[in-house]
Design a protein around this motif. Structure first.
Motif, short mmCIF file in Angstrom:
data_model
loop_
_atom_site.label_atom_id
_atom_site.label_comp_id
_atom_site.label_asym_id
_atom_site.label_seq_id
_atom_site.Cartn_x
_atom_site.Cartn_y
_atom_site.Cartn_z
N ARG A 1 0.86 -1.18 0.00
CA ARG A 1 0.00 0.00 0.00
C ARG A 1 0.91 1.24 0.00
O ARG A 1 1.26 1.77 1.04
CB ARG A 1 -0.93 0.01 1.22
CG ARG A 1 -1.87 1.22 1.22
CD ARG A 1 -2.85 1.14 2.38
NE ARG A 1 -3.63 2.36 2.49
CZ ARG A 1 -4.70 2.63 1.78
NH1 ARG A 1 -5.11 1.78 0.88
NH2 ARG A 1 -5.37 3.75 1.96
N GLU B 1 1.78 5.01 -0.30
CA GLU B 1 1.04 6.24 0.01
C GLU B 1 1.92 7.46 -0.27
O GLU B 1 3.11 7.46 0.04
CB GLU B 1 0.61 6.25 1.48
CG GLU B 1 -0.47 5.24 1.81
CD GLU B 1 -1.03 5.43 3.22
OE1 GLU B 1 -0.51 6.32 3.94
OE2 GLU B 1 -1.96 4.71 3.59
N THR C 1 -2.88 6.74 -2.92
CA THR C 1 -2.38 5.38 -2.68
C THR C 1 -2.19 4.61 -3.97
O THR C 1 -2.88 4.84 -4.97
CB THR C 1 -3.37 4.60 -1.79
OG1 THR C 1 -4.64 4.53 -2.45
CG2 THR C 1 -3.55 5.28 -0.44
N ASN C 2 -1.22 3.70 -3.92
CA ASN C 2 -1.05 2.69 -4.98
C ASN C 2 -0.96 3.28 -6.37
O ASN C 2 -1.66 2.86 -7.29
CB ASN C 2 -2.18 1.66 -4.91
CG ASN C 2 -2.27 0.98 -3.57
OD1 ASN C 2 -1.25 0.70 -2.94
ND2 ASN C 2 -3.48 0.72 -3.10
#
Length: 306
Positions: free
Chosen positions: A8, A10, A23-24
């Motif tokens: 994940r 961020e 995110t991602n």
């Protein structure tokens, strides 16, 4: 050897004075082409100068693909848990007539700035669908300010046939004093929009669109249908007049589509539609890169007066 990306990832970014957690960025949302969330965010940021004015004051229904277009999607009308407090919202009744006495309501986001658009893109809200009505400063729904007719081809008909029918629809709308604006759907067909000279209740704008569709069905029965039954659409272009209902939405111009390959609902000129009507290969759906090039060259064709 490439390092594995974090499960994940961020990143905190500043957008219009707002702090967002993205995110991602490396997640691939369109596996067929490798188009990533970062590219989705970049597209929406670059197209925002022409997209945001078209979303202004309109409730936005989203279709989200959290794991990419190869997996499941879901419609989202209400604002989701965790919606930032600064996101503008509108609470509207769920009924098609939007009667104020309704006890059931939906809380939609209003996407009127880049921060809100970025927040939604980060949620993998690839498709942005809007009503043909807007909300006023008091947050209450107003009557429709435009009409839309969705030209949906039934195989083996395609965009070529849609272009032919679009010219017929344009003339019918012109007979009623309405100037149509063509937009490729980013899927298979075309959408035609017409600004209304005055706001109308949705049942009245729907009646106009239905009248046009049924007239053309009567005059060009081998090419046009106004009937929703899919079994009767083979080889014809279905004129979907129902998207003018108060509860219905249409993909916004400049929105991405959640198809196998990234494509965009793209405003085009009538000259391009005429070329598409003459030549089966004269017009195609557009990629995000092509749309950004078109905007750089022509500006906003949807708002331009030909």
């Amino acid at each position: 050897m490439d390092k594995p990306t974090p499960e994940r990832e961020e990143v905190r970014v500043q957008v219009d004075g707002r702090t967002l957690t993205i995110t991602n960025l490396h997640k691939v949302l369109y596996p067929r082409t490798g188009f990533t969330k970062a590219e989705v965010l970049n597209y929406y940021a670059q197209v925002s100068p022409v997209l945001l004015p078209l979303l202004k004051d309109r409730c936005v229904t989203r279709i989200r693909w959290p794991h990419g277009v190869q997996d499941g999607s879901f419609f989202e009308k209400n604002t989701p848990p965790g919606t930032p407090s600064w996101v503008r919202t509108a609470k509207v009744p769920t009924t098609g007539s939007r009667a104020q006495s309704s006890s059931d309501t939906l809380v939609f986001p209003i996407v009127d700035d880049l921060a809100t658009l970025t927040w939604l893109a980060n949620l993998a809200a690839l498709e942005l669908h809007v009503h043909q009505w807007t909300v006023g400063r008091n947050g209450q729904p107003r009557n429709a300010d435009r009409l839309v007719i969705d030209l949906d081809p039934g195989e083996p008909a395609g965009l070529h046939e849609c272009c032919q029918v679009a010219l017929l629809v344009r003339d019918k709308l012109a007979d009623r004093g309405l100037a149509a604006r063509p937009v490729t759907s980013g899927s298979k067909g075309l959408h035609l929009y017409a600004e209304l000279p005055k706001r109308l209740p949705s049942d009245e704008s729907t009646a106009i669109a239905k009248e046009v569709a049924e007239e053309l069905q009567g005059e060009h029965a081998k090419l046009v249908t106004a009937t929703m039954t899919k079994a009767r659409r083979g080889g014809k272009v279905f004129l979907d007049w129902s998207q003018n209902a108060g509860s219905k939405t249409t993909i916004s111009p400049y929105s991405l589509r959640g198809r196998e390959r990234p494509a965009v609902a793209t405003p085009v000129t009538w000259a391009e539609v005429e070329e598409g009507a003459d030549d089966p290969l004269g017009l195609d759906q557009f990629t995000p890169e092509q749309v950004l090039d078109r905007v750089a060259e022509h500006g906003d064709l949807f708002s331009a007066v030909e």
